[in-house]
Motif scaffolding. Structure first.
Motif, PDB file in Angstrom:
ATOM      1  N   MET A   1       0.846  -1.188   0.000  1.00  0.00           N
ATOM      2  CA  MET A   1       0.000   0.000   0.000  1.00  0.00           C
ATOM      3  C   MET A   1       0.879   1.234   0.000  1.00  0.00           C
ATOM      4  O   MET A   1       2.079   1.116  -0.110  1.00  0.00           O
ATOM      5  N   CYS A   2       0.320   2.433   0.083  1.00  0.00           N
ATOM      6  CA  CYS A   2       1.120   3.649  -0.091  1.00  0.00           C
ATOM      7  C   CYS A   2       2.290   3.702   0.876  1.00  0.00           C
ATOM      8  O   CYS A   2       2.180   3.260   2.021  1.00  0.00           O
ATOM      9  N   GLY A   3       3.396   4.250   0.414  1.00  0.00           N
ATOM     10  CA  GLY A   3       4.585   4.384   1.256  1.00  0.00           C
ATOM     11  C   GLY A   3       5.215   5.751   1.041  1.00  0.00           C
ATOM     12  O   GLY A   3       5.160   6.321  -0.056  1.00  0.00           O
ATOM     13  N   ILE A   4       5.805   6.278   2.120  1.00  0.00           N
ATOM     14  CA  ILE A   4       6.423   7.607   2.074  1.00  0.00           C
ATOM     15  C   ILE A   4       7.883   7.495   2.494  1.00  0.00           C
ATOM     16  O   ILE A   4       8.202   6.783   3.444  1.00  0.00           O
ATOM     17  N   VAL A   5       8.749   8.219   1.793  1.00  0.00           N
ATOM     18  CA  VAL A   5      10.127   8.403   2.249  1.00  0.00           C
ATOM     19  C   VAL A   5      10.467   9.879   2.019  1.00  0.00           C
ATOM     20  O   VAL A   5      10.065  10.455   1.003  1.00  0.00           O
ATOM     21  N   GLY A   6      11.200  10.477   2.965  1.00  0.00           N
ATOM     22  CA  GLY A   6      11.634  11.864   2.791  1.00  0.00           C
ATOM     23  C   GLY A   6      12.997  12.040   3.425  1.00  0.00           C
ATOM     24  O   GLY A   6      13.373  11.278   4.327  1.00  0.00           O
ATOM     25  N   ALA A   7      13.753  13.026   2.961  1.00  0.00           N
ATOM     26  CA  ALA A   7      15.089  13.228   3.534  1.00  0.00           C
ATOM     27  C   ALA A   7      15.556  14.657   3.337  1.00  0.00           C
ATOM     28  O   ALA A   7      15.217  15.319   2.345  1.00  0.00           O
ATOM     29  N   VAL A   8      16.335  15.118   4.319  1.00  0.00           N
ATOM     30  CA  VAL A   8      17.041  16.398   4.232  1.00  0.00           C
ATOM     31  C   VAL A   8      18.491  16.081   4.548  1.00  0.00           C
ATOM     32  O   VAL A   8      18.779  15.545   5.622  1.00  0.00           O
ATOM     33  N   ALA A   9      19.403  16.371   3.622  1.00  0.00           N
ATOM     34  CA  ALA A   9      20.803  15.985   3.846  1.00  0.00           C
ATOM     35  C   ALA A   9      21.735  16.979   3.165  1.00  0.00           C
ATOM     36  O   ALA A   9      21.280  17.987   2.596  1.00  0.00           O
ATOM     37  N   GLN A  10      23.034  16.685   3.253  1.00  0.00           N
ATOM     38  CA  GLN A  10      23.990  17.548   2.560  1.00  0.00           C
ATOM     39  C   GLN A  10      24.586  16.808   1.359  1.00  0.00           C
ATOM     40  O   GLN A  10      25.549  17.248   0.777  1.00  0.00           O
ATOM     41  N   ARG A  11      24.038  15.627   1.100  1.00  0.00           N
ATOM     42  CA  ARG A  11      24.491  14.830  -0.035  1.00  0.00           C
ATOM     43  C   ARG A  11      23.291  14.566  -0.942  1.00  0.00           C
ATOM     44  O   ARG A  11      22.146  14.772  -0.528  1.00  0.00           O
TER      45      ARG A  11
END
Ligand code: M6R
Length: 605
Positions: A1-11
């Motif tokens: 079913m629906c999936g979320i991924v998020g990120a804040v990085a310097q790369r």
């Protein structure tokens, strides 16, 4: 079913986002997408094929960025086409991904159209994107908080805005969301599993929480807008990708893993002790006068099986309800009833909502039987018992079911003992039988070649009937569910005594009748029901305990199971039904591990 991924990085975090989606793939989805922030705003790639296709697009399009969000979508509002795939944009300034369902989206859409917003998808999600955009005054966190106050329904969202290059804002209500803490980088996901390899430090957001991820930290507020201190939990890496080994599909592998999964789930203790269910369980079990079991699908059938054990062994009244029905019906709460929620994933939206509903009605004692220790269900119940099936990848649940049965039998025996209905000798006997189960299961798994021979026949049918009685009626239900789920053959299950009240009209030679025939007190009754089928020309396919003495005959095909295994017999009898469904599906060439229209973890209502 629906999936979320998020990120804040310097790369460049695109590979982290894609890897996260890959880890969520097994749950089922029909489109996917990723968006990153660049100097001129968000850019995205979306695919109605697999994550591998998305990865190809990302590579070919040189999509790169240090702040991003990604999504796997299981269509609810609008077909699985690119325009409906997330991330959804608002005026090329804001990108958003969403799990859940917004119930008042039509009203909001009209309001937003009135403000000049143009809608390019059929999704309910697009209203959230435009709503946040319309409220944005230089502070994404504030705009999200204002927007969610207007949403009715369930959601987990992750959103980014072109004017805040190192920020991802998340919010949850009714759908899970976790924050992953890194060094100089932070993450967001609908399941910690998505972030394995990136971090082992997680914050499980609570209902109503809003969070803001930046490079150097995470800010969380609760529903009231108060700063919230949430526990940081260390969750060991979930291991790499699960390998198929010598098996053709994960479902087959998981069927054959059952002896191991059951060994790991059987309590180590030499007695049925309440402490197996958590601190304070002894007191809770002494307080209760009944059980209310809530679950969906296969987990519901494990609850139905448990009712027989709980009422016969512990003599405790037990009610079993489909969670999606219970949550909306007017019921009469009994505060002395223990609410038991059963779930492989621990994230099933209907079961979570039913649990919450029961708690709001005044049920104070709750127990989760669950395969995921970090799940919302385990966190939201007073007591828990973790099954140790290990990760189940195939959408069709197998080892999760049999380990749930072990947990539930343990519960029945524990309550029986506390209520003075189990003497030492009986206790020792049941413990011994439990410990012998893995070996007994191995002898059932050895029947696979005979079941393959039957499956050829089944693969040419369009309908099948499953019969069982008493303790094995839920097993017939589970067998029918397995067959329809992965082979797309229409299958129904009935308690065999009900045949003459209607379903007998369906019986012809074209309708195979699968019969679960243990050597229990109802055997003679079952044999009469089998005669009723034969008299109408029906073909019987019977899984009979060796000591039933049922043998092959005209229109009567028999696979001999081991000798009758007493109260634990359902755990053995479900296994050939799993294998029959599996091999029939293989013979029909369906996508066994990812059947059409279905998802592994059903996180929407
Ligand atoms: O994760 P849960 O056990 O709460 O899931 C409940 C059902 O969605 C699940 O058992 C479903 O019926 C399976 N696909 C059946 O094989």
């Amino acid at each position: 079913m629906c999936g979320i991924v998020g990120a804040v990085a310097q790369r460049n975090i695109v590979s982290v986002l894609i890897e996260g989606l890959r880890r969520l793939e097994y749950r089922g989805y029909d489109s996917c997408g990723v968006a990153v922030l660049g100097a001129r705003g968000p850019s995205r790639a979306r695919s109605v094929a697999r994550v591998a296709d998305l990865e190809g697009q990302v590579r070919d399009g040189h999509l790169e960025g240090v702040t991003g969000i990604a999504h796997t979508r299981w269509a609810t509002h609008g077909a699985p086409v690119t325009d409906n795939a997330h991330p959804i944009f608002s005026r090329d300034a804001l990108a958003l991904v969403h799990n859940g369902i917004i119930e008042n989206y039509e009203t909001l859409r009209e309001m937003l159209r009135g403000k000049g917003y143009e809608f390019v998808s059929q999704t309910d999600t697009e209203v959230i994107a435009h709503l946040i955009h319309s409220l944005y005054r230089g502070d994404l966190f504030a705009a999200v908080r204002e927007a969610i106050a207007q949403l009715h329904g369930a959601y987990a969202i992750a959103v980014l805005h072109k004017d805040q290059p190192h920020t991802v804002v998340g919010a949850r209500q009714g759908s899970p969301l976790v924050v992953g803490l890194g060094d100089g980088e932070n993450f967001l996901a609908s399941d910690a599993l998505a972030l394995a390899g990136s971090t082992e430090r997680f914050i499980f957001l609570e209902e109503g929480d809003v969070c803001e991820l930046s490079l150097d930290g995470v800010r969380i507020v609760d529903r009231q807008g108060e700063a919230a201190q949430r526990e940081v939990r260390q969750v060991a890496a979930y291991g790499g990708a699960v390998e198929l080994g010598p098996y053709r599909h994960f479902m087959q592998k998981e069927i054959f893993e059952q002896p191991r999964a059951i060994t790991d789930t059987i309590p180590q203790a030499d007695a049925f002790d309440a402490s197996i269910f958590g601190e304070g369980a002894g007191q809770v079990f002494a307080d209760i006068d009944s059980l209310l079991i809530l679950a969906c699908g296969t987990s519901y059938y494990s609850g139905l099986t448990a009712k027989y054990w709980l009422e016969s062994l512990a003599k405790i009244p037990t009610q079993v309800e489909i969670a999606s029905e219970y949550r909306y019906r007017e019921s009469v709460p009994n505060p002395k009833s223990l609410v038991v929620v059963i779930s492989q994933s621990g994230e099933t939206a209907d079961t979570l909502a039913a649990l919450k509903h029961a708690q709001e009605l005044g049920h104070k004692h709750t127990l989760a039987i669950c395969n995921v220790g970090t799940s919302a269900m385990v966190r939201q119940t007073e007591l828990s018992f973790l099954t140790h099936a290990g990760r189940e990848i195939g959408v069709a649940s197998t080892k999760a079911f049999t380990t749930q049965l072990v947990a539930l039998f343990t519960l029945a025996a524990t309550l029986a003992k506390l209520r003075g209905r189990l003497n030492d000798e009986q206790e020792a006997g049941y413990l011994k039988q439990l410990r012998h189960l893995p070996a007994a299961l191995n002898s059932v798994l050895a029947l696979e070649p005979q079941i393959i021979a039957w499956s050829e026949e089944f693969s040419r049918k369009e309908h099948a009937l499953f019969l069982g009685r008493g303790l094995h009626y839920p097993i017939a239900l589970e067998g029918a569910l397995k067959l329809k789920e992965i082979s797309y053959i229409h299958a129904e299950a009935y308690p065999a005594g009900e045949l003459k009240h209607g379903p007998l009209a369906l019986v012809t030679e074209a309708m195979p009748v699968v019969t679960v025939a243990p050597n229990d007190a109802l055997l003679e009754k079952l044999k009469s029901n089998m005669q009723e089928v034969r008299a109408r020309g029906g073909e019987l396919y019977v899984f009979a305990d060796t000591d039933t003495k049922i043998v092959n005959g005209e229109g009567l095909h028999v696979i001999r199971m081991p000798e009758h295994y007493g109260l634990l017999s359902p755990i053995l009898h479900v296994v050939p039904l799993q294998l029959l469904a599996y091999h029939t599906a293989c013979a029909r060439g369906t996508d066994v591990d990812k059947p059409r229209n279905l998802a592994k973890s059903v996180t929407v209502e």
